[in-house]
Design an enzyme around this catalytic site. Structure first.
Site, short mmCIF file in Angstrom:
data_model
loop_
_atom_site.label_atom_id
_atom_site.label_comp_id
_atom_site.label_asym_id
_atom_site.label_seq_id
_atom_site.Cartn_x
_atom_site.Cartn_y
_atom_site.Cartn_z
N VAL A 1 26.66 -9.45 15.15
CA VAL A 1 27.69 -10.09 14.35
C VAL A 1 28.45 -9.00 13.62
CG1 VAL A 1 26.53 -12.31 14.01
CG2 VAL A 1 26.10 -10.43 12.42
N SER A 2 29.72 -9.24 13.36
CA SER A 2 30.48 -8.32 12.53
C SER A 2 30.20 -8.65 11.07
CB SER A 2 31.98 -8.45 12.82
OG SER A 2 32.45 -9.72 12.44
N SER A 3 30.58 -7.74 10.18
CA SER A 3 30.37 -7.98 8.75
C SER A 3 31.12 -9.23 8.30
CB SER A 3 30.83 -6.77 7.94
OG SER A 3 30.11 -5.62 8.32
N GLU B 1 31.93 -11.90 10.17
CA GLU B 1 31.23 -13.08 10.69
C GLU B 1 29.97 -13.36 9.88
OE1 GLU B 1 32.35 -12.88 15.42
OE2 GLU B 1 30.77 -11.61 14.61
#
Length: 493
Positions: A9-11, A13
């Protein structure tokens, strides 16, 4: 070979949906993954630690299948995707995406994979374009962004924050961020150094930095905690004092063709915290301090410089010195007797309680003692028969068993086909042992250096500082001090 799962996951998200990562991990485990690698990074980055570790295992032939929930969890970059797919196919590793019809074993699956990768990359590019257009729209309207300490954003403009922020115990006086910010500016103009300014402010507001408090038996936690409602470091204070917002201007990080940051002058002159004259004086002081005192220098002057850390706040310790016979040496013209110490850097700004210094020779003696003991320990282990040979993986042991059986058969009834099979097995065993030795290469080099350097303790009595620096940085990770004592030495071997 095992089935491995990868979740990402991205930060952003992670912030929007705190359960997104947990959901991915559960689905991947239920799909049969025996081991799981997780990253919290943008999918367009190629320096993801866990992703690179996973690809290394693939290249070593230890992974038979990778499981992801969606293809864009693996990567959002089409070149990276193509490179990854090449690695998977080269090492006979399958890719399974739970939400996508992907199977590298079929031509249709490969085509579908490339199509999805291209669409994912296009979506990333479109998102980047939307973000750039949005930022340009804000810049065209001169919208205030990222208000520094002492300011607040009101109607898209910077304004001094006069709202009550804290109440001082002495005098029961309410203070706003704007008032505290002005006190910081006044303290710097009076003291004329960053450290003296921070010492004044940290003492006045009781700000300290300390390490996470760990309960007995719990693993150590990294990082530091600032006790207080605000805190500046030396570099942070310097950047804050130079912020154009404090002088009534509006800066943007975007640079023009000449490499200069975009700056709109006098957007809020009535809300300035620093006048033009004070701004020039602050710049002059900072530039002068940098020239005279070497502010920002990373030179490691002493053998243990850069390796000593405070146990209380986990910050690095600075070197300092004192003269034993200063007056007598000046009067008689004799050499000065110098003492050299390490002290927590945060004590100078009063943001740490560790005032006690420790002599450099005490630190170095503790380091040498720890290295000598470690060298003796490694030497004893290396001479023990059961540890003298390198450990073999189960796959290597299986191949060696087959090799032994073929050698027995060949000794009874020699045959060219058996000899070729024996040669193939020996080649496979050599390759596996070489792969294992690569993983242990760094640690082996450190151990050899340790045994060579500290086999004779007397060797270091007359060693040069340069030799000590080289060896210490290769073998020592950190020296932890508290109350003028060495409490822990962490070695790399």
């Amino acid at each position: 070979m095992i089935t491995v799962g990868y979740a990402r996951v991205s930060s952003r998200e992670q912030a929007d949906n705190s359960h997104a990562l947990e959901q991915q991990c559960d689905r991947i485990r239920n799909a049969g993954a025996e081991e799981l690698f997780v990253d919290v990074e943008s999918g367009s980055r190629d320096d993801r630690r866990q992703f690179n570790k996973l690809i290394d295992l693939v290249r070593k032939g230890q992974v038979k299948e990778i499981v992801v929930t969606r293809l864009d969890r693996l990567t959002r970059s089409l070149p990276t995707l193509r490179k990854t797919i090449d690695d998977l196919q080269k090492h006979n590793c399958n890719l399974r995406a739970l939400d996508d019809s992907i199977d590298l074993k079929t031509a249709a699956g490969k085509f579908h994979l490339n199509m999805l990768g291209a669409l994912a990359e296009m979506e990333v590019d479109r998102l980047s374009e939307r973000v750039q257009h949005g930022w340009q729209h804000l810049r065209d309207r001169k919208v205030a962004m990222n208000s520094p300490f002492g300011y607040i954003k009101v109607n898209n403009q910077h304004q001094l924050d006069h709202n009550p922020f804290l109440c001082l115990i002495i005098g029961q006086c309410e203070m706003s961020k704007a008032a505290i910010a002005r006190e910081i500016v006044d303290a710097f103009l009076e003291k004329k150094t960053l450290r003296q300014c921070l010492r004044e402010i940290n003492t006045r507001y009781g700000i300290q930095t300390f390490a996470h408090n760990n309960k007995p038996g719990e693993p150590k936690k990294g990082g530091r905690v600032a006790q207080g409602v605000f805190k500046f470091s030396n570099g942070g204070l310097s950047n804050w004092l130079r912020n154009p917002v404090l002088r009534g201007h509006l800066p943007y990080l975007r640079k023009d063709k000449n490499g200069r940051a975009e700056l709109h002058l006098n957007t809020h002159p009535e809300q300035r915290l620093i006048s033009d004259a004070e701004g020039k004086e602050i710049e002059s002081i900072l530039n002068r301090n940098r020239e005279i005192k070497g502010y920002g220098s990373t030179a490691l002057k002493y053998p243990c410089s850069g390796l000593v850390f405070c146990a209380e706040c986990r910050s690095s310790c600075y070197s300092t010195s004192s003269v034993n016979n200063g007056y007598r040496a000046k009067r008689l013209g004799i050499p000065k007797e110098m003492n050299y110490y390490f002290q927590c850097k945060n004590w100078t700004s009063r943001s740490c309680s560790q005032k006690t210094m420790i002599k450099m020779e005490v630190v170095e003696a503790a380091v040498i003692d720890a290295l000598i003991k470690k060298a003796a320990q490694i030497s004893n282990i290396s001479q023990t028969p059961e540890f003298s040979a390198e450990p073999e993986s189960p796959e290597t042991q299986k191949l060696r068993s087959q090799l032994f059986q073929l050698q027995q058969i060949n000794s009874i009834a020699p045959n060219d086909a058996i000899k070729i099979a024996i040669a193939n097995l020996e080649s496979q065993i050599t390759q596996l042992r070489y792969s294992l030795s690569q993983n242990q290469e760094i640690n082996t080099i450190s151990q050899e250096l340790l045994l060579w350097a500290f086999s004779d303790p007397d060797l270091w009595k007359n060693a040069s500082d340069d030799d000590k620096k080289r060896v210490y940085r290769e073998l020592v990770e950190a020296v932890i001090i508290r109350d003028g004592q060495v409490v822990e030495i962490r070695l790399k071997v």
